[in-house]
Design a protein around this motif. Structure first.
Motif, PDB file in Angstrom:
ATOM      1  N   GLU A 185       0.767  -1.270   0.066  1.00 49.53           N
ATOM      2  CA  GLU A 185      -0.022   0.005   0.017  1.00 49.53           C
ATOM      3  C   GLU A 185       0.899   1.252  -0.057  1.00 49.53           C
ATOM      4  O   GLU A 185       1.944   1.342   0.361  1.00 49.53           O
ATOM      5  N   VAL A 188       3.821   2.583   2.895  1.00 47.93           N
ATOM      6  CA  VAL A 188       4.807   1.319   3.418  1.00 47.93           C
ATOM      7  C   VAL A 188       6.195   1.541   3.434  1.00 47.93           C
ATOM      8  O   VAL A 188       6.793   0.839   4.348  1.00 47.93           O
ATOM      9  N   HIS A 296       1.234  -0.105  -5.899  1.00 48.91           N
ATOM     10  CA  HIS A 296       0.198  -0.463  -4.712  1.00 48.91           C
ATOM     11  C   HIS A 296      -0.762  -1.103  -5.264  1.00 48.91           C
ATOM     12  O   HIS A 296      -1.922  -1.438  -4.525  1.00 48.91           O
ATOM     13  N   PRO A 325       1.217  -3.643   5.605  1.00 49.47           N
ATOM     14  CA  PRO A 325       1.029  -2.377   6.076  1.00 49.47           C
ATOM     15  C   PRO A 325       1.164  -2.386   7.381  1.00 49.47           C
ATOM     16  O   PRO A 325       1.232  -3.175   8.135  1.00 49.47           O
ATOM     17  N   LEU A 326       1.039  -0.954   7.887  1.00 54.02           N
ATOM     18  CA  LEU A 326       1.488  -0.846   9.368  1.00 54.02           C
ATOM     19  C   LEU A 326       0.370  -1.134  10.162  1.00 54.02           C
ATOM     20  O   LEU A 326       0.701  -1.932  11.397  1.00 54.02           O
ATOM     21  N   ARG A 327      -0.910  -1.625   9.840  1.00 58.57           N
ATOM     22  CA  ARG A 327      -1.851  -2.085  10.881  1.00 58.57           C
ATOM     23  C   ARG A 327      -1.528  -3.681  11.095  1.00 58.57           C
ATOM     24  O   ARG A 327      -2.163  -4.354  11.872  1.00 58.57           O
ATOM     25  N   LYS A 330       1.524  -3.782  14.099  1.00 61.56           N
ATOM     26  CA  LYS A 330       1.280  -2.525  15.098  1.00 61.56           C
ATOM     27  C   LYS A 330       2.484  -2.480  16.346  1.00 61.56           C
ATOM     28  O   LYS A 330       2.555  -1.355  17.021  1.00 61.56           O
ATOM     29  N   PHE A 368      -4.319   3.446  10.481  1.00 61.85           N
ATOM     30  CA  PHE A 368      -3.185   4.165   9.674  1.00 61.85           C
ATOM     31  C   PHE A 368      -3.351   3.676   8.342  1.00 61.85           C
ATOM     32  O   PHE A 368      -2.630   2.747   7.538  1.00 61.85           O
ATOM     33  N   ASN A 371      -0.502   4.531   6.506  1.00 59.58           N
ATOM     34  CA  ASN A 371       0.659   3.507   6.862  1.00 59.58           C
ATOM     35  C   ASN A 371       1.877   4.461   7.317  1.00 59.58           C
ATOM     36  O   ASN A 371       1.486   5.458   8.191  1.00 59.58           O
ATOM     37  N   VAL A 372       3.060   4.202   7.338  1.00 55.43           N
ATOM     38  CA  VAL A 372       4.167   4.725   7.989  1.00 55.43           C
ATOM     39  C   VAL A 372       4.197   6.352   7.663  1.00 55.43           C
ATOM     40  O   VAL A 372       4.508   7.035   8.485  1.00 55.43           O
TER      41      VAL A 372
END
Length: 469
Positions: A185, A188, A296, A325-327, A330, A368, A371-372
């Motif tokens: 995504e 990221v 992406h 992805p960040l989710r 975590k 998020f 993301n980052v």
């Protein structure tokens, strides 16, 4: 084959005819760029050469004094099974060819054939060797889980096991001349992965990044391949394209999923042949550059829908990684929070603020979607507004609240959790559900849960005690 690949794989030519050895050595260098070529006129020295040099392919003549190629072939395949042997004979005999293949030969060619066919056979053998070595390298790295060069990934802040596995894979394929496809995504850190792969590649050239999103066919061709003088109105001077800028290095093509079909055809030719035509040129130019592409988008779905060429898709995905992805990681949020606090304070010329204990927990309740990159923007915004010693959570709460808002114009009933419910809960029932959800998201932290639903901590505590009765 890339410059690095050509240097890594040696080719041994075995024949008692010096003229053939000279002509084939020159042909391999001129037509295929293969410079690590060893020649041998005495077949009795072949095993000694194989023991002391990194030879990947042997071109073996059958008829030689002292020791015939047919007698030498089984010794090579037995003692050096990782070496591909191409038999080169002056006679076109089916029985001899079949016998050699049964003895372990990779291929069989007749000397009177066109030179290009033999060179193509050598390149096929080298490609097979390359894949075999890459497979062994990838398996070894993934099983061990150890990084030989962790410094290459220092720009990626993580403690996630999935990311560590990704690093091991990238390290294993970094020296391959084949394309690397990085998916994930937006936000990221796909470009950070590309930069790490380039750093590990050993390429002498630089990394050249090009975002191809929104480029039409003409602009894409000019950007990547350049033009000659007079190619179009206003082209008063020749221009080098990004491909030439990345010679002996890495060409990073971001948002490759947005590339038009005509542009895909041009890119495919470069990937297959290592050559391209600058705009207005009538002769192709050859350049060696490793290609890393990122997107992406779901390229497999685009290929199925006919929006992305199948041959280019499979060419690009020779090596591929997906950045999660960040989710999905975590546990990295506290690390990233500390990292971005340091970066923001340094960038804004402020003293690093102390984050509240509940801040990391609050951030871990957010999905998020950006993301980052989204987390970094939140931290920079909060630090820019920071005045006291302890960092305020207000900017984060506001940002998370905005992220949860529906798109403009969406009807209120579409986001009402009670819309369409068969039975509306009572006020007390709805409040209890809200409180319990806040406690779940806050990991049992009452102070954080109270902030999430906009009440004081004592009021929340009073509610919780009432629910326990």
């Amino acid at each position: 084959m890339s410059e690095g690949s050509a240097a890594a794989f040696g080719i041994l030519l075995v024949d008692d005819e010096p003229a053939w050895l000279r002509s084939m050595s020159l042909a391999l260098e001129r037509s295929a760029g293969l410079r690590h070529v060893v020649t041998c006129q005495d077949p009795r020295k072949v095993m000694e050469i194989l023991a002391g040099d990194d030879i990947a392919v042997v071109l073996l003549d059958l008829t030689m004094p002292h020791l015939s190629g047919e007698d030498l072939l089984p010794r090579i395949t037995t003692e050096h099974p990782d070496v591909a042997v191409i038999v080169v004979s002056g006679l076109n005999q089916v029985e001899t060819a079949v016998r050699c293949m049964r003895l372990g030969a990779f291929d069989y060619h007749v000397k009177t054939e066109e030179e290009d066919r033999l060179i193509a056979g050598v390149l096929r053998a080298l490609r097979m060797q390359e894949l075999q070595r890459e497979n062994v390298e990838v398996a070894t790295r993934l099983l061990s889980g150890e990084l030989r060069h962790p410094e290459a990934f220092e720009g990626i802040v993580t403690q996630d096991s999935t990311m560590r596995t990704l690093f091991a894979y990238v390290e294993a394929v970094a020296r391959s001349p084949q394309p690397l496809l990085v998916t994930g995504e937006s936000g990221v850190g796909k470009e950070l992965v590309a930069r790490a792969a380039h750093r590990l590649s050993g390429c002498a050239g630089k990394l050249v990044a090009v975002n191809v999103a929104g480029l039409d066919d003409a602009v894409f061709a000019d950007t990547l391949f350049g033009h000659v003088r007079g190619a179009f109105t206003g082209a008063d001077q020749p221009r080098r394209g990004m491909v030439e800028e990345a010679e002996n290095g890495t060409l990073f093509l971001d948002e490759i999923g947005d590339l038009s079909i005509p542009s895909q055809v041009k890119l495919l030719r470069f990937l297959q042949e290592g050559e391209f035509f600058p705009l207005g040129a009538d002769r192709p130019r050859k350049v060696r550059a490793r290609v890393i592409a990122a997107t992406h988008q779901d390229l497999a779905a685009k290929e199925q829908a006919g929006a992305f060429r199948r041959d280019l898709y499979y060419r690009l995905r020779t090596h591929r990684v997906r950045v999660p992805p960040l989710r999905e990681r975590k546990d990295d949020i506290p690390l990233l929070l500390e990292h971005f606090l340091e970066e923001a304070a340094r960038s804004l010329g402020k003293k690093r603020p102390t984050p509240p204990r509940q801040l990391a927990q609050l951030l871990q309740t957010h999905d998020f979607p950006g993301n980052v990159r989204e987390l970094r923007a939140m931290v920079f915004d909060a630090v820019s507004l920071h005045k006291d010693r302890v960092l305020s959570m207000d900017a984060f709460l506001e940002a998370i609240g905005r992220a949860g808002e529906p798109p403009p114009g969406e009807a209120a009933s579409d986001r009402n959790p009670f819309a369409g419910a068969e039975r509306l809960p009572t006020f007390d029932e709805a409040l209890e559900l809200l409180v319990r959800e806040a406690m779940t998201r806050a990991g049992g932290n009452q102070t954080l849960a109270a902030r999430l639903i906009g009440i004081s901590q004592p009021a929340l505590s009073k509610r919780l005690k009432a629910y326990r009765r």
